[in-house]
Design a protein around this motif. Structure first.
Motif, short mmCIF file in Angstrom:
data_model
loop_
_atom_site.label_atom_id
_atom_site.label_comp_id
_atom_site.label_asym_id
_atom_site.label_seq_id
_atom_site.Cartn_x
_atom_site.Cartn_y
_atom_site.Cartn_z
N GLU A 72 0.83 -1.21 0.00
CA GLU A 72 0.00 0.00 0.00
C GLU A 72 0.86 1.26 0.00
N GLY A 73 1.95 1.22 0.76
CA GLY A 73 2.84 2.37 0.79
C GLY A 73 3.48 2.64 -0.56
N LEU A 74 3.91 1.60 -1.25
CA LEU A 74 4.50 1.77 -2.57
C LEU A 74 3.48 2.30 -3.57
N GLU A 75 2.25 1.81 -3.49
CA GLU A 75 1.21 2.28 -4.41
C GLU A 75 0.91 3.76 -4.20
N ALA A 76 1.06 4.23 -2.97
CA ALA A 76 0.75 5.63 -2.67
C ALA A 76 1.91 6.56 -2.97
N PHE A 84 9.46 5.12 -12.18
CA PHE A 84 9.15 3.81 -11.61
C PHE A 84 7.86 3.23 -12.15
N SER A 85 7.26 3.91 -13.09
CA SER A 85 6.06 3.39 -13.75
C SER A 85 6.23 3.42 -15.27
N SER A 86 7.48 3.34 -15.71
CA SER A 86 7.80 3.37 -17.14
C SER A 86 8.83 2.30 -17.47
N ILE A 87 8.93 2.00 -18.77
CA ILE A 87 9.95 1.08 -19.24
C ILE A 87 10.71 1.75 -20.39
N GLU A 344 5.99 16.08 -4.77
CA GLU A 344 4.97 16.58 -5.69
C GLU A 344 4.94 15.77 -6.98
N MET A 345 6.11 15.32 -7.43
CA MET A 345 6.18 14.53 -8.65
C MET A 345 5.40 13.22 -8.48
N MET A 346 5.53 12.60 -7.31
CA MET A 346 4.81 11.35 -7.06
C MET A 346 3.33 11.58 -6.84
N GLU A 347 2.95 12.81 -6.48
CA GLU A 347 1.55 13.14 -6.30
C GLU A 347 0.90 13.60 -7.60
N GLY A 348 1.69 13.62 -8.67
CA GLY A 348 1.14 13.99 -9.96
C GLY A 348 1.23 15.45 -10.29
N GLY A 349 1.84 16.24 -9.42
CA GLY A 349 1.97 17.66 -9.68
C GLY A 349 3.09 17.96 -10.65
N LYS A 350 3.05 19.12 -11.26
CA LYS A 350 4.10 19.52 -12.20
C LYS A 350 5.15 20.33 -11.47
N ASN A 351 6.40 19.98 -11.68
CA ASN A 351 7.49 20.72 -11.07
C ASN A 351 8.72 20.54 -11.92
N ASN A 352 9.78 21.21 -11.51
CA ASN A 352 11.02 21.18 -12.29
C ASN A 352 12.10 20.34 -11.62
N ALA A 353 11.71 19.30 -10.88
CA ALA A 353 12.69 18.45 -10.21
C ALA A 353 13.60 17.79 -11.24
N LYS A 354 14.91 17.89 -11.01
CA LYS A 354 15.88 17.27 -11.89
C LYS A 354 16.17 15.87 -11.36
N TYR A 355 15.72 14.86 -12.11
CA TYR A 355 15.85 13.49 -11.65
C TYR A 355 16.56 12.67 -12.72
N GLY A 356 17.20 11.57 -12.28
CA GLY A 356 17.83 10.67 -13.23
C GLY A 356 19.31 10.51 -12.96
N ASN A 357 20.05 10.14 -14.00
CA ASN A 357 21.50 9.95 -13.88
C ASN A 357 22.20 11.18 -14.44
N LEU A 358 22.73 11.99 -13.57
CA LEU A 358 23.49 13.16 -13.98
C LEU A 358 24.79 13.14 -13.18
N ILE A 359 25.69 12.27 -13.62
CA ILE A 359 26.91 12.03 -12.87
C ILE A 359 28.12 12.12 -13.79
#
Length: 458
Positions: A72-76, A84-87, A344-359
């Motif tokens: 339930e926690g993961l679903e929320a 985490f919901s893409s391939i 906010e990203m996980m709640e479906g809101g729009k934001n400018n969070a920089k996520y991914g591999n930037l190393i």
């Protein structure tokens, strides 16, 4: 960790996965149909057939895991994150082959694995070995590429550190360590106010390298010009060494280097807890940073280990001079994603969070030497860190991850430091066939820190 040779032989190219589409999608244009975010350069590297890399993390809990509540926690939270919901799917539209993230439906239960392990409730130490062996076995397999590239293994077995554990395994293309750590924290809430994400110190902003900024006056301006020239010079020297490594400069043959094909071998994951206060004692006494101390401790521990191995296998006790042991150090080259942004990203809101591999990547040489004064390890570590901070090497190597892999390969030892509360974990992934005494190597880290701390207090 890398997959087995058989798996890698079958996977010649990124998978083309057919996901369910609606009639509207079938008639959509290519621009509409392929709206997914392109996989980053580092993410594409992790999808190379010879470098199928995963992140494995172990979380200990004070009570047994309630699987239904965990789901339930993961679903929320987690599954609402786009990554985490893409391939990753190969987009061949417009005569271009681009690996993109495509959203799919997620069944969380497909990502939960509960292994059947024969544990002894009266012997936590034997259970430690059982969990260690199970986690090590994960280095020989890979996640299912037909669904989002992550999974949790629930191990309701008591150990000397926890009552149960959850082992996360995710493909490295999901994000780098900084992104995943921030995302994990964004899934939690404050104990006194369950509606708020945890509060953290201000995130870093600005450039990776260190250098004075111009203030006022001609001397301040000249100082800024001088620091900029030094920055360019250091970057030039670092890239020159990078090219030299590609052509002829090699590390000394040591047990840490490993053998050909070590990237496909089973890895054992071991860890040891040290006191963060001990590290801070040295930091305050030496006027440096925590990272400076850790570089010094690493140099001391590796020196102790290699000197002992040399004396065990050679009649002549003298260790070869100018031993070259270098590490490929991964560096976060962007500000840390904000916890509130990711929430906010996980709640479906729009934001400018920089996520991914930037190393980016740095070559870091660890001096292999036995110092009479233990604090010399920290002094060297401080000098090494200061020198690397005044260079754009990490930024310059961001797009050359594949080349770095070809040059240096996968070593027999991967080392991480992870701090939490007032403790710090020394975590290693080792090739058992090369480093069979991994726990002894952990002892070297603990002993090295102890000796350095005692020297700092006197």
């Amino acid at each position: 960790m890398a997959g087995s040779p058989d798996e890698l032989h079958l996977r010649k190219r990124p998978l083309k996965i057919n996901t369910k589409t609606t009639p509207e999608e079938e008639t959509a244009t290519s621009a509409t149909k392929w709206e997914g975010e392109p996989v980053s350069p580092a993410g594409r590297l992790f999808h190379q057939p010879t470098f199928n890399c995963h992140i494995i993390s172990i979380f200990g809990f004070g009570t047994p895991v309630n699987v239904d509540t965990f789901i339930e926690g993961l679903e929320a939270t987690l599954v609402r994150h786009p990554r985490f919901s893409s391939i990753p799917v190969l987009d061949e539209s417009n005569c271009k082959k681009v690996l993109r993230w495509r959203p799919v439906e997620v069944n969380v239960k497909d990502h939960i694995i509960i292994p059947s392990l024969s544990s002894d409730p009266t012997s936590p130490s034997s259970n430690d070995q059982l969990v260690e062996d199970y986690v090590s076995s994960l280095s020989l397999t890979t996640v299912d590429h037909s669904r989002p590239l992550w999974e949790f293994h629930i191990i309701n077995i008591p150990s000397h550190e926890s009552a149960s554990a959850a082992v996360f395994r995710g493909h490295h293309s999901l994000g780098d360590g900084m992104s995943l750590t921030s995302l994990l924290l964004a899934c939690t809430r404050q104990s006194d106010d369950p509606t708020k994400p945890p509060s953290l110190p201000p995130r870093r902003a600005g450039s990776l390298y260190a250098g004075p900024r111009p203030e006022t006056g001609i001397w301040a301006f000249l100082l800024w010009i001088f620091s900029f020239v030094v920055l360019l010079w250091h970057t030039f020297v670092d890239m020159l060494l990078f090219v030299a490594s590609m052509l002829f400069l090699r590390d000394t043959e040591t047990p840490l280097k490993g053998h050909k094909g070590v990237e496909y071998a089973r890895k054992r994951f071991v860890h040891r807890t040290i006191r963060l206060d001990d590290v801070k004692i040295v930091k305050n006494a030496m006027g440096c940073t925590v990272n400076d101390v850790l570089v010094g401790v690493t140099s001391a521990a590796l020196s102790r280990y290699l000197y002992r191995k040399h004396c065990e296998t050679n009649d002549e006790k003298k260790f070869p001079r100018n031993t070259r042991v270098r590490s490929t150090l991964l560096v976060n080259i962007r500000p840390t994603p904000g916890i509130h942004d990711l929430a906010e990203m996980m709640e479906g809101g729009k934001n400018n969070a920089k996520y991914g591999n930037l190393i980016g990547y740095m070559m870091l040489r660890f001096p292999i030497v036995i110092h009479e004064d233990p604090l010399d390890y920290v002094r060297q570590g401080k000098a090494i860190a200061a020198r690397k901070k005044n260079s754009l090497e990490a930024v310059s190597t961001y797009f050359s991850g594949k080349l770095i892999l070809k040059l240096f390969g996968i070593k027999a030892l991967t080392l991480h430091y992870q701090s939490y509360m007032n403790t710090m974990k020394v975590v290693m992934a080792v090739d058992d066939s090369v480093i069979s005494d991994s726990h002894q190597l952990l002892d070297d880290f603990v002993e090295s820190l102890s000796i350095i701390r005692i020297a700092a207090e006197n």
